[in-house]
Design a protein around this motif. Structure first.
Motif, PDB file in Angstrom:
ATOM      1  N   UNK A 116       0.834  -1.208   0.000  1.00  0.00           N
ATOM      2  CA  UNK A 116       0.000   0.000   0.000  1.00  0.00           C
ATOM      3  C   UNK A 116       0.869   1.258   0.000  1.00  0.00           C
ATOM      4  N   UNK A 117       1.979   1.224   0.722  1.00  0.00           N
ATOM      5  CA  UNK A 117       2.873   2.386   0.743  1.00  0.00           C
ATOM      6  C   UNK A 117       3.476   2.614  -0.626  1.00  0.00           C
ATOM      7  N   UNK A 118       3.892   1.535  -1.304  1.00  0.00           N
ATOM      8  CA  UNK A 118       4.474   1.689  -2.631  1.00  0.00           C
ATOM      9  C   UNK A 118       3.432   2.220  -3.616  1.00  0.00           C
ATOM     10  N   UNK A 119       2.207   1.705  -3.505  1.00  0.00           N
ATOM     11  CA  UNK A 119       1.121   2.215  -4.359  1.00  0.00           C
ATOM     12  C   UNK A 119       0.927   3.696  -4.104  1.00  0.00           C
ATOM     13  N   UNK A 120       0.955   4.074  -2.832  1.00  0.00           N
ATOM     14  CA  UNK A 120       0.829   5.475  -2.459  1.00  0.00           C
ATOM     15  C   UNK A 120       1.938   6.299  -3.120  1.00  0.00           C
ATOM     16  N   UNK A 121       3.163   5.757  -3.103  1.00  0.00           N
ATOM     17  CA  UNK A 121       4.296   6.464  -3.711  1.00  0.00           C
ATOM     18  C   UNK A 121       4.083   6.651  -5.203  1.00  0.00           C
ATOM     19  N   UNK A 122       3.613   5.593  -5.884  1.00  0.00           N
ATOM     20  CA  UNK A 122       3.397   5.680  -7.326  1.00  0.00           C
ATOM     21  C   UNK A 122       2.349   6.741  -7.653  1.00  0.00           C
ATOM     22  N   UNK A 123       1.262   6.727  -6.890  1.00  0.00           N
ATOM     23  CA  UNK A 123       0.203   7.723  -7.133  1.00  0.00           C
ATOM     24  C   UNK A 123       0.721   9.125  -6.859  1.00  0.00           C
ATOM     25  N   UNK A 124       1.522   9.234  -5.822  1.00  0.00           N
ATOM     26  CA  UNK A 124       2.067  10.535  -5.433  1.00  0.00           C
ATOM     27  C   UNK A 124       2.964  11.122  -6.533  1.00  0.00           C
ATOM     28  N   UNK A 125       3.887  10.318  -7.070  1.00  0.00           N
ATOM     29  CA  UNK A 125       4.782  10.863  -8.110  1.00  0.00           C
ATOM     30  C   UNK A 125       4.002  11.143  -9.388  1.00  0.00           C
TER      31      UNK A 125
END
Lengths: 325, 503
Positions: A231-240
């Motif tokens: 979930x954190x990595x998904x969050x990172x992808x959406x963020x960038x």
């Protein structure tokens, strides 16, 4: 006739555990949230505009996804300090390979990398019965270091669809918000309707009981950390994708807002309490506070002070109630 | 003349359990005052209220006629009230000497540092003065035996010259010769005008030492009697409120095939060379002092701990459990001693707790089928009679007896063939006790094998077809239900007599 049956059924559902699903405190906190929204409308004209609402929703997605993962870990009685670094891992990896692999595969790789990092966390913690605080503190450094190994400079991919994930709006609602809500629904289902999920909740309440019930505690705990990483990595992808650029310093100190959101939502550090709905509420509350203070033009360090005060008050209320029981 | 201690109208409620109902108690200095009652009668609660460890909901405490509010253990200590708890509360990583003198260590010049040599001397003297020399005062508390720990607790309490000393079932861990020393100590303290409360459910001890006996039952005062004028049977009747045999189910036992056979099972430092069998439909009791290794044997059978040597067979097939998972697969379930610490998840519902060990039976493709789950859980809850029968209720809100029924139901849902029960009725009121006994009787009648571990002797005698006695990690005796009496089992457990065949 029909409505009467409906009302009775609702009452039975509402009081199923012998007490109302939402107590006076929960309702009070919700009223507080409504008051916050009203204050927003009063003090900042720009608050209830379509544009700001879309913005607000986009802003809460990042913390929303991280907090959801954090909740899973907190429910098992642990804490995941590495989420901020994993956000950077997911974001930088996604941006770094989006041009070669395309958006879909890049996202898959990024999320898998996050899941792997979480899996390592969880396995070490559960297998060797180590303190999650220490292990995730260590992996926080390791993962951050790896991200800088991968790139020391910001990456901004040229792929035409790169910004879709974070920027697309469907009506007023951002696509990313829908993804986040879908994740919330899935995690709710996992926690409430699957054996592994019920075991996750039970482990935080009493790990020994769960072990003696013949449940594989190690695998259950490792799964929680793995989901947190994913979930954190998904969050990172959406963020960038939203920002259009991936900095290796992304996500610094994000673990704090995630822990705060869980705690405002009633999660008990050390396990034994917390809910998906409560966490969503915590995420929205923090998001609105941030957004409002920004709109009114309050400097960021004042924002930190206000957020800190909100956390203390929320925890005081929740804990006093819990101890009374 | 006003009595030294007057407690009046003491009431206390814990969650769903009324632990004490308006209890009045008076006692004098220089008296050994026994408090007796069954498990859950309120003996420990009233002591803890007196020491300030818990606060009563209502009632008054007067010392020398003066009203006192004992709102914390510190105030209790300042008033000279000390308790030797049933489970020693020592700091495991400190030495014996540090534990005894905790908070009052002798210091060197200006009080700048601790004078360890003086501390060791002082504690050696204390131990000697109470008649228990021979414990190394430099040893860490974590490396003491249960009996030694109890002795250290006693030394700690006596070292501050208390006016009231409460001893909570000291004989649960002390062997016969230590108990004799303890009685000598108690008699000496009595001469020094100390008021001693002696909590026990062993009648022999009361007749040996007590000046007066207060009987509690279900949290209420039954009465205070003089043991010299009260017959044993009368005392038992006061404690239980009805003849004993009534609370145990009558059943006819027919020997079936062996379910479990244990052969020379050992675990270093815990138990050694333990062999026995449990047959279908048989209830086998295991009696022994705390620390005799009985719980540990059961944990090894359940796969929670591992035995180092010896072998086990389940229905004739070799059985080597490496985790509780293996045990459950082989049809063995265990109800552990401490519900709260490893039997239940208090914050979760009856539904969750009951199906915790049998999720596989109620889920399809990794998703719980709520309807099947509800049906199974509800049926089982009805069978063991959980009250209230609302399966969404958090188990933390149930009374002790009902919590225990939930744990029992959890294991029954696993379709076990052998049930290990470790102190199944501890902290449970008499009514619930009877229901639990009835449920256990039914299970045996249906062919389940049951190993019942208990330190409640009447329970073992009333329930079991056969009983094993353990002492210091060894199986020291075996009795059939016909030959077992309270006297010979006790003697065997604490080192006196022998059963029909000693191993």
């Amino acid at each position: 006739m029909h409505t009467e049956g409906g009302a009775a059924r609702f009452r039975a559902w509402w009081f199923a555990g012998g007490e109302p699903r939402l107590g006076a405190l929960d309702l009070g906190l919700m009223l507080g949230f409504v008051a916050l929204l009203l204050a927003g409308a009063w003090f900042a004209e720009a608050f209830f505009t379509e544009r700001n609402m879309s913005n607000l929703m986009r802003q809460v997605v990042a913390n929303g996804l991280i907090s959801l993962g954090m909740l899973l870990v907190i429910l098992t009685g642990g804490i995941d300090l590495s989420v901020g670094s994993v956000v950077a891992l997911g974001g930088v990896l996604f941006a770094g390979i989006a041009d070669q692999l395309g958006i879909g595969p890049a996202l898959l790789v990024a999320v898998s990398a996050g899941a792997f990092a979480g899996f390592v966390n969880g396995t070490i913690i559960a297998r060797f019965k180590l303190q999650s605080f220490i292990i995730t503190l260590a992996t926080m450094g390791i993962v951050r270091g790896c991200v800088f190994l991968y790139t020391e400079v910001p990456i901004s991919p040229s792929h035409s669809a790169f910004r879709d994930l974070g920027a697309t709006l469907i009506g007023v609602v951002p696509l990313s918000m829908m993804i986040m809500l879908a994740c919330y629904a899935l995690v709710w289902f996992y926690l409430n309707r699957t054996p592994a999920g019920r075991a996750t909740v039970a482990i935080g309440g009493n790990e020994e009981t769960v072990r003696l019930a013949g449940i594989n505690v190690q695998r259950t705990v490792a799964t929680a950390y793995m989901l947190s990483g994913a979930l954190s990595a998904l969050s990172g992808a959406i963020l960038v994708s939203r920002l259009g650029i991936a900095q290796p310093s992304l996500g610094f100190a994000y673990e704090l807002d995630a822990i705060a959101a869980c705690v405002i939502g009633g999660a008990a550090l050390g396990g034994g309490g917390g809910s998906v709905g409560g966490t969503l509420f915590g995420v929205l509350t923090l998001g609105v506070i941030n957004n409002l203070l920004n709109l009114v033009g309050v400097k960021s360090f004042y924002q930190d002070i206000v957020k800190g005060a909100v956390i203390i008050v929320a925890v005081l209320l929740v804990e006093t109630k819990r101890r009374k029981k | 003349m006003t009595p030294f201690l007057q407690m009046s109208g003491i009431s206390k409620r814990f969650g769903g359990t009324q632990a004490l109902r308006s209890v009045d108690l008076t006692a004098d200095s220089g008296e050994v005052h026994a408090i007796v009652g069954e498990n859950g009668a309120g003996k420990s609660t009233i002591s803890r209220i007196l020491t300030g460890a818990v606060q009563s909901d209502a009632g008054q405490i007067r010392l020398d006629g003066k009203l006192q509010y004992v709102t914390s253990p510190l105030i209790g200590q300042q008033l000279g009230i000390r308790m030797v708890a049933q489970h020693a509360n020592l700091v495991p990583n400190l030495s014996v000497a540090e534990n005894v003198l905790l908070g009052a260590m002798p210091t060197g010049r200006f009080g700048w540092w601790i004078d360890m040599a003086a501390a060791h001397r002082q504690v050696e003297q204390i131990l000697e003065s109470i008649g228990f020399e021979g414990i190394n005062v430099r040893r860490r508390a974590s490396r003491l035996s249960a009996a030694q720990r109890q002795v250290v607790e006693i030394a700690k309490a006596v070292s501050v010259k208390p006016r009231i000393l409460i001893m909570d079932e000291p004989s649960a861990v002390l062997a016969q010769d230590d108990l004799t020393k303890l009685f000598t100590l108690i008699r000496r303290l009595r001469e020094q005008n100390v008021l001693i409360f002696y909590i026990s459910h062993r009648l022999d001890e009361l007749y040996a030492i007590a000046d007066r006996v207060t009987v509690l039952k279900d949290g209420a005062l039954v009465g205070t009697v003089d043991p010299r004028e009260t017959q044993r049977d009368e005392l038992i009747r006061l404690m239980v409120g009805r003849p004993l045999q009534d609370i145990f189910p009558r059943r006819v036992w027919q020997a079936g095939a062996d379910i479990l056979s244990v052969n020379s099972l050992s675990r270093t430092g815990v138990f050694e060379n333990v062999s026995f069998t449990v047959a279908q439909g048989e209830i086998v009791g295991v009696y022994g002092l705390v620390g005799s290794g009985r719980t540990e044997v059961a944990r090894c059978i359940f796969g929670a701990d591992r035995a180092e040597s010896g072998e086990m067979r389940v229905s004739g097939r070799a059985y080597r459990p490496r985790s509780p998972r293996d045990a459950l697969r082989a049809g063995i379930a265990m109800l552990t001693e401490d519900r709260a610490s490893d039997g239940l998840v208090l914050g979760l519902s009856i539904r969750d707790n009951m199906s915790l060990a049998s999720f596989a039976a109620v889920s399809r493709m990794g998703v719980i089928d709520r309807r099947t789950q509800s049906e199974l859980v509800q049926a089982k809850a009805r069978e063991v009679d959980v009250r209230p029968p609302n399966i969404e209720r958090p188990v933390g809100k149930l009374s002790g007896g009902n919590q225990q029924k939930v744990v029992l139901a959890k294991w029954l849902l696993t379709n076990a063939r052998l049930l290990l029960l470790d102190e199944p009725t501890r902290g449970v009121d008499v009514a619930a006790k009877k229901e639990i006994y009835t449920a256990i009787g039914h299970l045996a009648q249906q062919g389940m094998g049951i190993l019942l571990i208990s330190s409640d002797l009447p329970e073992i005698l009333g329930m079991c077809d056969r009983m094993l006695v353990m002492r210091e990690g060894r199986l020291v005796g075996e009795f059939s239900s016909e030959e077992a009496t309270e006297e010979n089992v006790l003697a065997c457990a604490s080192g006196g007599g022998k059963g029909t065949h000693a191993h």
